[in-house]
Motif scaffolding. Structure first.
Motif, short mmCIF file in Angstrom:
data_model
loop_
_atom_site.label_atom_id
_atom_site.label_comp_id
_atom_site.label_asym_id
_atom_site.label_seq_id
_atom_site.Cartn_x
_atom_site.Cartn_y
_atom_site.Cartn_z
N MET A 51 43.81 29.39 -1.80
CA MET A 51 43.68 30.84 -1.72
C MET A 51 42.56 31.21 -0.75
O MET A 51 41.45 30.67 -0.84
N ASP A 52 42.84 32.15 0.14
CA ASP A 52 41.87 32.62 1.10
C ASP A 52 41.01 33.69 0.44
O ASP A 52 41.50 34.77 0.08
N LEU A 53 39.73 33.42 0.28
CA LEU A 53 38.85 34.36 -0.39
C LEU A 53 38.64 35.64 0.42
O LEU A 53 38.24 36.66 -0.13
N THR A 54 38.90 35.59 1.73
CA THR A 54 38.75 36.78 2.55
C THR A 54 39.75 37.86 2.17
O THR A 54 39.43 39.06 2.18
N THR A 55 40.95 37.46 1.82
CA THR A 55 42.00 38.42 1.51
C THR A 55 42.25 38.55 0.01
O THR A 55 42.97 39.45 -0.42
N ALA A 56 41.67 37.67 -0.79
CA ALA A 56 41.84 37.73 -2.25
C ALA A 56 41.00 38.86 -2.85
O ALA A 56 40.01 39.30 -2.26
N THR A 57 41.38 39.32 -4.01
CA THR A 57 40.53 40.22 -4.78
C THR A 57 39.62 39.40 -5.68
O THR A 57 39.83 38.19 -5.88
N VAL A 71 34.88 25.25 3.30
CA VAL A 71 34.16 26.22 4.10
C VAL A 71 34.26 25.79 5.56
O VAL A 71 33.64 24.78 5.94
N PRO A 72 35.01 26.49 6.39
CA PRO A 72 35.01 26.17 7.83
C PRO A 72 33.65 26.55 8.43
O PRO A 72 33.10 27.61 8.12
N VAL A 73 33.16 25.68 9.29
CA VAL A 73 31.86 25.92 9.94
C VAL A 73 32.04 25.66 11.44
O VAL A 73 32.52 24.59 11.84
N GLY A 74 31.68 26.63 12.25
CA GLY A 74 31.87 26.46 13.68
C GLY A 74 30.64 26.84 14.47
O GLY A 74 29.50 26.58 14.07
N SER A 75 30.86 27.46 15.62
CA SER A 75 29.79 27.88 16.51
C SER A 75 30.38 28.91 17.46
O SER A 75 31.59 28.92 17.71
N THR A 76 29.52 29.78 17.95
CA THR A 76 29.91 30.73 18.99
C THR A 76 29.15 30.34 20.24
O THR A 76 27.94 30.59 20.35
N GLU A 77 29.83 29.66 21.15
CA GLU A 77 29.16 29.05 22.29
C GLU A 77 30.15 28.85 23.42
O GLU A 77 31.36 28.85 23.21
N GLU A 91 45.04 23.23 -5.96
CA GLU A 91 44.63 24.57 -5.56
C GLU A 91 43.24 24.49 -4.95
O GLU A 91 42.37 23.79 -5.47
N VAL A 92 43.03 25.17 -3.84
CA VAL A 92 41.76 25.13 -3.13
C VAL A 92 41.36 26.55 -2.74
O VAL A 92 42.19 27.31 -2.23
N ALA A 93 40.09 26.89 -2.97
CA ALA A 93 39.56 28.16 -2.48
C ALA A 93 39.10 27.96 -1.04
O ALA A 93 38.33 27.06 -0.74
N ARG A 94 39.60 28.83 -0.16
CA ARG A 94 39.26 28.73 1.26
C ARG A 94 38.29 29.86 1.60
O ARG A 94 38.66 31.04 1.59
N ALA A 95 37.04 29.51 1.84
CA ALA A 95 36.01 30.51 2.13
C ALA A 95 36.12 30.99 3.57
O ALA A 95 36.73 30.32 4.42
N PRO A 96 35.53 32.12 3.91
CA PRO A 96 35.47 32.56 5.31
C PRO A 96 34.62 31.61 6.13
O PRO A 96 33.74 30.91 5.60
N VAL A 121 34.06 21.03 0.54
CA VAL A 121 34.14 20.31 1.81
C VAL A 121 33.82 21.29 2.92
O VAL A 121 34.43 22.35 3.03
N LEU A 122 32.84 20.94 3.75
CA LEU A 122 32.42 21.74 4.89
C LEU A 122 33.19 21.25 6.11
O LEU A 122 32.94 20.15 6.61
N VAL A 123 34.16 22.02 6.55
CA VAL A 123 35.05 21.61 7.64
C VAL A 123 34.42 22.06 8.96
O VAL A 123 34.44 23.23 9.31
#
Length: 245
Positions: free
Chosen positions: A1-7, A21-27, A56-61, A105-107
């Protein structure tokens, strides 16, 4: 479940303690690939892993700004200190754990985040706040990993597969012509360079022309399968800390 769109009631009713939790960079990623490449690729792999996982997995922003000062000479690049990054990621994971999502898991999609994420995972786990494990997608794609550069074949391939409109195809030749062959300037197993601009004219390392959409599909399959296996292992692991010897 995507927590961004979930209630919040959707999140409450989730029967899982597992989150990504996806983790990236703005570069910068050269003249052909977007500043948000590391966010986009981390999100794509996170979603692929969640889709393949039978649990079932919670998908954070996604966390969009990372440890990226090495690209500071290129306009648009953003960064925070390693201390700020560790604190932010750690507190974000702790907030998930507060709601019961305490296996995380930090992706990761950015090489500059690797050391800090390992430290975050260790701190959270040893303190008992959560069990957190970092996963860097381009380390989990088999023999392809040897071709990882920056804005090079792997990242360009994955973008061409997942978000082809984001790649400026008319700039591929420019990206190739100004690219470096490898990351850094090495002597006696020591990297003499600290910033990317010291060894690459346009920020690219590797040939983006070697990354087509078919290769991107293969990369996503490999990384997604690897992440799904990791999620299963994290879900099953005994996370109690070992006794002193």
């Amino acid at each position: 479940m995507d927590l961004t769109t979930a209630t919040w009631t959707d999140a409450r009713d989730l029967e899982t303690d597992l989150a990504v939790v996806p983790v990236g960079s703005t570069e910068q990623h050269g003249p052909h690939a977007p500043l948000g490449t590391d966010v986009a690729t981390a999100e794509a792999v996170a979603d692929a892993g969640v889709d393949r996982c039978e649990r079932e997995v919670a998908r954070a922003p996604a966390i969009p700004v990372g440890v990226a000062e090495e690209h500071r000479q290129f306009p648009g690049t953003m960064w925070v200190s390693a201390d700020t990054f560790r604190d932010y990621v750690g507190e974000a994971v702790s907030s998930l754990a507060h709601h019961g999502f305490d296996r995380v898991v930090l992706v990761n999609g950015h090489g500059g985040n690797v050391d800090a994420l390992r430290e975050v995972g260790g701190r959270l786990t040893r303190d008992g706040d959560a069990y957190a494990v970092p996963f860097t997608w381009f380390e989990a794609v088999g023999d392809h990993s040897a071709d990882m550069g920056h804005g090079g074949p792997l990242e360009t391939a994955l973008l061409r597969h997942c978000d082809p409109d984001s790649v400026r195809e008319d700039r591929i030749d420019e990206a190739r012509d100004g690219a470096a062959d490898g990351w850094g300037e090495w002597t006696s197993h020591a990297n003499l360079a600290y910033d990317a601009a010291e060894f690459t004219e346009n920020g690219v390392v590797g040939d983006p022309g070697d990354g087509d959409a078919a290769r991107g599909a293969e990369l996503l399959d490999l990384a997604g399968d690897a992440l799904a296996r990791l999620l299963e292992a994290v879900a099953e692991r005994d996370v109690s800390r070992p006794a002193d010897r």
